[in-house]
Write a protein that holds these residues in place. Structure first.
Motif, PDB file in Angstrom:
ATOM      1  N   UNK A  79      12.192   6.844 -13.122  1.00 21.29           N
ATOM      2  CA  UNK A  79      12.259   6.031 -11.902  1.00 21.29           C
ATOM      3  C   UNK A  79      12.810   6.808 -10.723  1.00 21.29           C
ATOM      4  N   UNK A  80      13.584   7.846 -10.990  1.00 21.88           N
ATOM      5  CA  UNK A  80      14.165   8.633  -9.898  1.00 21.88           C
ATOM      6  C   UNK A  80      13.170   9.624  -9.292  1.00 21.88           C
ATOM      7  N   UNK A  81      12.056   9.876  -9.990  1.00 15.29           N
ATOM      8  CA  UNK A  81      11.101  10.883  -9.533  1.00 15.29           C
ATOM      9  C   UNK A  81       9.725  10.297  -9.245  1.00 15.29           C
ATOM     10  N   UNK A  82       9.610   8.997  -9.216  1.00 20.89           N
ATOM     11  CA  UNK A  82       8.299   8.386  -9.001  1.00 20.89           C
ATOM     12  C   UNK A  82       7.823   8.610  -7.573  1.00 20.89           C
ATOM     13  N   UNK A  83       6.500   8.665  -7.416  1.00 20.77           N
ATOM     14  CA  UNK A  83       5.912   8.837  -6.091  1.00 20.77           C
ATOM     15  C   UNK A  83       5.982   7.562  -5.273  1.00 20.77           C
ATOM     16  N   UNK A  84       6.215   6.433  -5.931  1.00 21.38           N
ATOM     17  CA  UNK A  84       6.281   5.147  -5.236  1.00 21.38           C
ATOM     18  C   UNK A  84       7.449   5.121  -4.261  1.00 21.38           C
ATOM     19  N   UNK A  85       7.356   4.227  -3.279  1.00 26.61           N
ATOM     20  CA  UNK A  85       8.428   4.108  -2.294  1.00 26.61           C
ATOM     21  C   UNK A  85       9.724   3.618  -2.919  1.00 26.61           C
ATOM     22  N   UNK A  86       9.639   3.000  -4.099  1.00 21.52           N
ATOM     23  CA  UNK A  86      10.819   2.649  -4.895  1.00 21.52           C
ATOM     24  C   UNK A  86      10.415   2.717  -6.357  1.00 21.52           C
ATOM     25  N   UNK A  87      11.333   3.173  -7.203  1.00 23.72           N
ATOM     26  CA  UNK A  87      10.992   3.411  -8.605  1.00 23.72           C
ATOM     27  C   UNK A  87      11.461   2.325  -9.540  1.00 23.72           C
ATOM     28  N   UNK A  88      11.285   1.076  -9.140  1.00 25.28           N
ATOM     29  CA  UNK A  88      11.765  -0.025  -9.975  1.00 25.28           C
ATOM     30  C   UNK A  88      10.781  -0.330 -11.096  1.00 25.28           C
ATOM     31  N   UNK A  89      10.962   0.314 -12.228  1.00 26.46           N
ATOM     32  CA  UNK A  89      10.079   0.108 -13.372  1.00 26.46           C
ATOM     33  C   UNK A  89      10.886  -0.189 -14.627  1.00 26.46           C
ATOM     34  N   UNK A  90      10.465  -1.170 -15.411  1.00 29.79           N
ATOM     35  CA  UNK A  90      11.132  -1.416 -16.691  1.00 29.79           C
ATOM     36  C   UNK A  90      10.803  -0.360 -17.743  1.00 29.79           C
ATOM     37  N   UNK A 120       0.867  -1.177   0.000  1.00 28.06           N
ATOM     38  CA  UNK A 120       0.000   0.000   0.000  1.00 28.06           C
ATOM     39  C   UNK A 120       0.902   1.225   0.000  1.00 28.06           C
ATOM     40  N   UNK A 121       0.835   1.954  -1.111  1.00 27.02           N
ATOM     41  CA  UNK A 121       1.770   3.024  -1.427  1.00 27.02           C
ATOM     42  C   UNK A 121       0.934   4.213  -1.903  1.00 27.02           C
ATOM     43  N   UNK A 122       0.277   4.888  -0.957  1.00 27.27           N
ATOM     44  CA  UNK A 122      -0.754   5.868  -1.322  1.00 27.27           C
ATOM     45  C   UNK A 122      -0.292   6.950  -2.287  1.00 27.27           C
TER      46      UNK A 122
END
Length: 411
Positions: free
Chosen positions: A379-390, A68-70
């Protein structure tokens, strides 16, 4: 606490429950929609939000997330999510389910999926009825497949008795073992431990047979191969209560994305061949696939900056779910109405919640969306707690302009 004034969203293009798109407005009182379309006229004292011609759509319902990553969900237009039981500790007892169900309120709704077995070990059934009473909206096997056929049959019989859907992971564990890739040219070139794509269809075939025996509703969280999709297609034609989901990675990427040992493309199940990728797109187009979800699973450097075989599978998907699905609309695979059925109405129906549609009486979970707005995934600016995206550095289109949860603006 005083109740907020009624809300009217004006001057937009509304996604109606039947899939049509028409100009109009929506009026909400409290946390419910009270009027849609021509009858939605602002009243004195209403809060007014001018959509300025943008799309007014239901808030997305993300079926099967691992965290859960609001901030990430709000960025992506998600107002509620079904939480997988793979937590630490797992959601296999009522108090944990009850806590998870209240964890996002008031600006985000979490719908826990109860662990099918204790500790998710695939052996003894968990206290499913008690977890249902504690707020579980379904049952899930987690990241694992239940190898014991007798256990899976008892689970499906119990779920049918309770009127709950079983969400299962479709990979035969005996074939997969420690594999991190799909058997084929790319896995061979990289020297990665690999499993045949048939691990998916074997698991689906068995679980469909069991669901048919038990008259149980079964949902395959991620179906990624042509053979697996054909089994689902045939089961639906026979009237079996089966639904299928997928995440955007499997219609956007093939196993070529793991070249150079890119751990951001290490997913579970692993990425498939180009032929399977095209089969997923066909399955979305013809209705075989019912749900597109993010599979949101943010992983930090400690999990991803490792040799490919040692890295953890998963990706942060909440922020890219909407624009990548809208790419199917721009490519003519589906229309806008079908897109929001996949992203909102169908997952809400699976969960049994009054959401995922813009209709009188439904909860006022509403997204105002600029479907054409371009942006670049970073990926460096994502709101997620980690920006691990392909999808790092990939240009996309479609972004939420405003988001309302229960009539209150949250983004």
């Amino acid at each position: 606490m005083s109740q907020a004034a009624p809300l009217t969203i004006t001057n937009g293009r509304i996604v109606h429950p039947d899939g049509t798109i028409a100009p109009g407005a929506i009026r909400c009182e409290g946390d419910r929609i009270v009027a849609v379309g021509a009858g939605a006229q602002p009243q004195p004292g209403d809060r007014i939000h001018d959509a300025k011609g943008l799309l007014i759509a239901p808030g997305l319902v993300d079926y099967g997330v691992f965290a859960i990553d609001k901030p990430a969900f709000h960025f992506g237009g998600v107002t509620r999510a079904a939480l997988m039981p793979d937590q630490n500790p797992p959601l296999d007892v009522p108090p944990r389910v009850r806590f998870a169900a209240s964890s996002g309120k008031p600006d985000f709704w979490v719908h826990p999926l109860a662990a099918a077995t204790r500790e998710l070990e695939g052996e003894k059934l968990a206290e499913i009825a008690m977890m249902r009473d504690a707020g579980a909206r379904g049952i899930a096997t987690g990241r694992r497949w239940i190898a014991d056929t007798g256990t899976m049959l008892r689970l499906c019989q119990y779920a049918a008795m309770l009127g709950m859907t079983v969400c299962t992971h479709a990979e035969d564990a005996g074939l997969v073992g420690a594999a991190v890739a799909t058997a084929g040219e790319m896995a061979t070139r990289l020297g990665l431990p690999a499993a045949p794509a048939q691990a998916e269809s074997l698991a689906i075939a068995r679980d469909i047979a069991i669901a048919e025996m038990a008259d149980c509703a079964i949902h395959f969280r991620t179906v990624t191969t042509a053979a697996g999709l054909e089994l689902v297609r045939q089961a639906k034609a026979r009237g079996i209560k089966v639904t299928a989901g997928v995440t955007p990675a499997y219609f956007m990427l093939s196993d070529l994305a793991v070249a150079q040992f890119r751990t951001f493309a290490h997913l579970s199940p692993p990425l498939r061949s180009e032929a399977d990728r095209k089969a997923v797109i066909a399955g979305i187009a013809d209705g075989t696939i019912d749900v597109i979800a993010s599979g949101h699973d943010p992983r930090g450097a400690e999990d991803k900056r490792l040799p490919f075989t040692d890295s953890a599978p998963g990706m942060a998907g909440a922020e890219t779910l909407l624009p990548l699905t809208l790419s199917l609309v721009r490519d003519g695979v589906i229309d806008l109405g079908r897109a929001f059925a996949l992203l909102a109405a169908n997952p809400a129906r699976l969960l049994g919640v009054e959401a995922g549609k813009l209709a009188t009486g439904a909860e006022a979970d509403i997204a105002v969306i600029d479907t054409d707005r371009p942006w670049i995934v970073d990926s460096d600016k994502m709101a997620a707690s980690a920006g691990n995206t392909p999808f790092d550095r990939q240009p996309v289109q479609g972004r939420v302009s405003a988001l309302f949860k229960g009539g209150a603006q949250v983004a």
